[in-house]
Design an enzyme around this catalytic site. Sequence first.
Site, mmCIF file in Angstrom:
data_model
loop_
_atom_site.group_PDB
_atom_site.id
_atom_site.type_symbol
_atom_site.label_atom_id
_atom_site.label_comp_id
_atom_site.label_asym_id
_atom_site.label_seq_id
_atom_site.Cartn_x
_atom_site.Cartn_y
_atom_site.Cartn_z
ATOM 1 N N ARG A 123 -12.333 -4.842 -7.149
ATOM 2 C CA ARG A 123 -12.051 -5.419 -5.843
ATOM 3 C C ARG A 123 -13.349 -5.614 -5.058
ATOM 4 O O ARG A 123 -14.158 -4.709 -4.931
ATOM 5 C CB ARG A 123 -11.120 -4.462 -5.094
ATOM 6 C CG ARG A 123 -10.459 -5.044 -3.899
ATOM 7 C CD ARG A 123 -9.398 -4.110 -3.398
ATOM 8 N NE ARG A 123 -10.000 -2.899 -2.831
ATOM 9 C CZ ARG A 123 -9.460 -2.203 -1.829
ATOM 10 N NH1 ARG A 123 -8.306 -2.585 -1.305
ATOM 11 N NH2 ARG A 123 -10.053 -1.123 -1.369
ATOM 12 N N PHE A 174 0.848 -1.191 0.000
ATOM 13 C CA PHE A 174 0.000 0.000 0.000
ATOM 14 C C PHE A 174 0.887 1.246 0.000
ATOM 15 O O PHE A 174 1.813 1.356 0.794
ATOM 16 C CB PHE A 174 -0.893 -0.024 1.241
ATOM 17 C CG PHE A 174 -2.010 0.974 1.212
ATOM 18 C CD1 PHE A 174 -3.186 0.700 0.547
ATOM 19 C CD2 PHE A 174 -1.883 2.188 1.855
ATOM 20 C CE1 PHE A 174 -4.227 1.625 0.517
ATOM 21 C CE2 PHE A 174 -2.918 3.125 1.828
ATOM 22 C CZ PHE A 174 -4.089 2.833 1.167
ATOM 23 N N ASP A 216 1.920 -4.923 8.655
ATOM 24 C CA ASP A 216 0.725 -4.098 8.565
ATOM 25 C C ASP A 216 -0.480 -5.025 8.437
ATOM 26 O O ASP A 216 -0.564 -5.820 7.482
ATOM 27 C CB ASP A 216 0.822 -3.157 7.354
ATOM 28 C CG ASP A 216 -0.315 -2.131 7.336
ATOM 29 O OD1 ASP A 216 -1.412 -2.461 7.821
ATOM 30 O OD2 ASP A 216 -0.095 -1.021 6.827
ATOM 31 N N TYR A 264 -10.910 1.216 10.576
ATOM 32 C CA TYR A 264 -12.152 1.492 9.838
ATOM 33 C C TYR A 264 -12.467 0.470 8.751
ATOM 34 O O TYR A 264 -13.445 0.606 8.053
ATOM 35 C CB TYR A 264 -12.137 2.910 9.259
ATOM 36 C CG TYR A 264 -10.921 3.271 8.417
ATOM 37 C CD1 TYR A 264 -10.804 2.830 7.114
ATOM 38 C CD2 TYR A 264 -9.900 4.063 8.934
ATOM 39 C CE1 TYR A 264 -9.701 3.165 6.351
ATOM 40 C CE2 TYR A 264 -8.797 4.403 8.187
ATOM 41 C CZ TYR A 264 -8.693 3.950 6.894
ATOM 42 O OH TYR A 264 -7.593 4.265 6.136
ATOM 43 N N LYS A 265 -11.605 -0.529 8.587
ATOM 44 C CA LYS A 265 -11.892 -1.546 7.570
ATOM 45 C C LYS A 265 -12.687 -2.682 8.210
ATOM 46 O O LYS A 265 -13.836 -2.479 8.578
ATOM 47 C CB LYS A 265 -10.583 -2.005 6.940
ATOM 48 C CG LYS A 265 -9.934 -0.873 6.142
ATOM 49 C CD LYS A 265 -8.551 -1.183 5.638
ATOM 50 C CE LYS A 265 -8.031 0.020 4.839
ATOM 51 N NZ LYS A 265 -6.592 -0.020 4.643
HETATM 52 C C1 PLP Z 1 -5.961 1.149 4.536
HETATM 53 C C2 PLP Z 1 -4.496 1.049 4.695
HETATM 54 C C3 PLP Z 1 -3.783 2.071 5.301
HETATM 55 C C4 PLP Z 1 -4.495 3.333 5.711
HETATM 56 O O1 PLP Z 1 -3.686 4.235 6.355
HETATM 57 P P1 PLP Z 1 -4.335 5.549 6.979
HETATM 58 O O2 PLP Z 1 -3.248 6.121 7.779
HETATM 59 O O3 PLP Z 1 -5.515 5.108 7.778
HETATM 60 O O4 PLP Z 1 -4.801 6.418 5.873
HETATM 61 C C5 PLP Z 1 -2.420 1.899 5.465
HETATM 62 N N1 PLP Z 1 -1.801 0.766 5.051
HETATM 63 C C6 PLP Z 1 -2.487 -0.236 4.464
HETATM 64 C C7 PLP Z 1 -1.775 -1.464 4.035
HETATM 65 C C8 PLP Z 1 -3.849 -0.118 4.252
HETATM 66 O O5 PLP Z 1 -4.512 -1.096 3.654
#
Ligand code: PLP
Length: 420
Positions: free
Chosen positions: A379, A129, A198, A223-224
Amino acid sequence: MTTLQDCIALDAADPLRELRDLFTLPQGVIYLDGNSLGPLPKAAPGRIAHAVQQEWGEGLIRSWNTAGWFELPQRLGDKIGTLVGARPGEVVATDSTSINLFKVLSAALSIAHADAPSRRTIVSERSNFPTDLYIAESLCRERGMTLRLVEADELGSAIDGRTAVLMLTHVNYRTGAMHDMRAVTAAAHAAGALVVWDLAHSAGAVEVDLHGAQADFAIGCGYKYLNGGPGAPAFVWAHPRHADRFWQPLAGWWSHAAPFAFTPDYRPAPGIARYLCGTQPILSMTALECGLDTVLAAQPHGGMQALRRKSLALTDLFIALVEERCGGQGLGLATPREHARRGSQVCLTRDEGAYAIVQALIARGVIGDFRAGRPDILRFGLTPLYLRFEDVWHAVEHLWQVLDAGEWRRDEFNRQHAVT
Ligand SMILES: *Cc1c(COP(=O)(O)O)cnc(C)c1O
């Protein structure tokens, strides 16, 4: 062929079917984007209203003590810990995933540097990401280190005597491919590197055992799959063998051993509390707790193991139905078929029209999302807490209709929005 009746029978036999009632889901929507933003827990509006009217309105400053505001990072952290194989007192809910990554990656680099100064590289996956890669790149610039990006199948040979830290996302956001956390961690340790995981697409979605894997640091998203609401606080874990080594760089007063002593000098709190920074967004923490409670509600029904079993059944069904019904429509599968290598989403590829197909599906109430790339990706997150097998059947039926009639070619579906 799998029929709608087969799916309805699967729903009737599903031990988790009642958990759907914990959510407010809009009429006519099949929600396949809980991997980006979990839906609203029914308990959240009332609980947030209570926090606003009673705790804030009536309790005022007293609520830090009387409403448990002060302990929220730890209380929520312990709930998250049960989902990821951490022990009580090892996780705090705080800040965002990006910010928590900055903290743990910095601490991991300090530890690696103290133990082996010649190790000056962070290794990660090119398809990680982007925020994770940007944070790593900025830390590398600050410390005069190197970020080395490789493909997943090159990781084994990329970790060598120069590697300080291996930084990976457990489940890939674009493809849904999952790493073997235990094996990858063991290989990195054998090569003398630390590992930061992560868990953004893992926590609440797949079984995670941080202690079993002997992982070093982990962060994840609220939030996921944890359904904590838009912009919910994230979480951070450090293995107890590392938690007390070094300051994390955002050493705000909440990470102090005695924040209310108001001393001019900094003394880090013992354990994971030193990974806090400043004052928490209490209303967002309140919403996050409602989200966590929806995942913990699966506990009496088999917990993460049962959620994972249903998630695999849902993703298996989605793949099978797409192949049965949408063959010859130019779709490919980016997600691994092998269960051990699959998260809780199914990602399809298409050379042409992926964005417009997703828009046409959204117009029909089937909400997934689009990720640009080569190839482009459609997705679909399949969340076992509230999705029915019947929903999967209907979603694929809509997909077939959008493709078969060329509905996606309409102009209205080919205009790009800011957030995809
Ligand atoms: C969703 C996601 C994030 C989100 O980071 P924020 O700081 O909440 O914007 C970070 N890393 C991964 C791998 C994600 O899937």
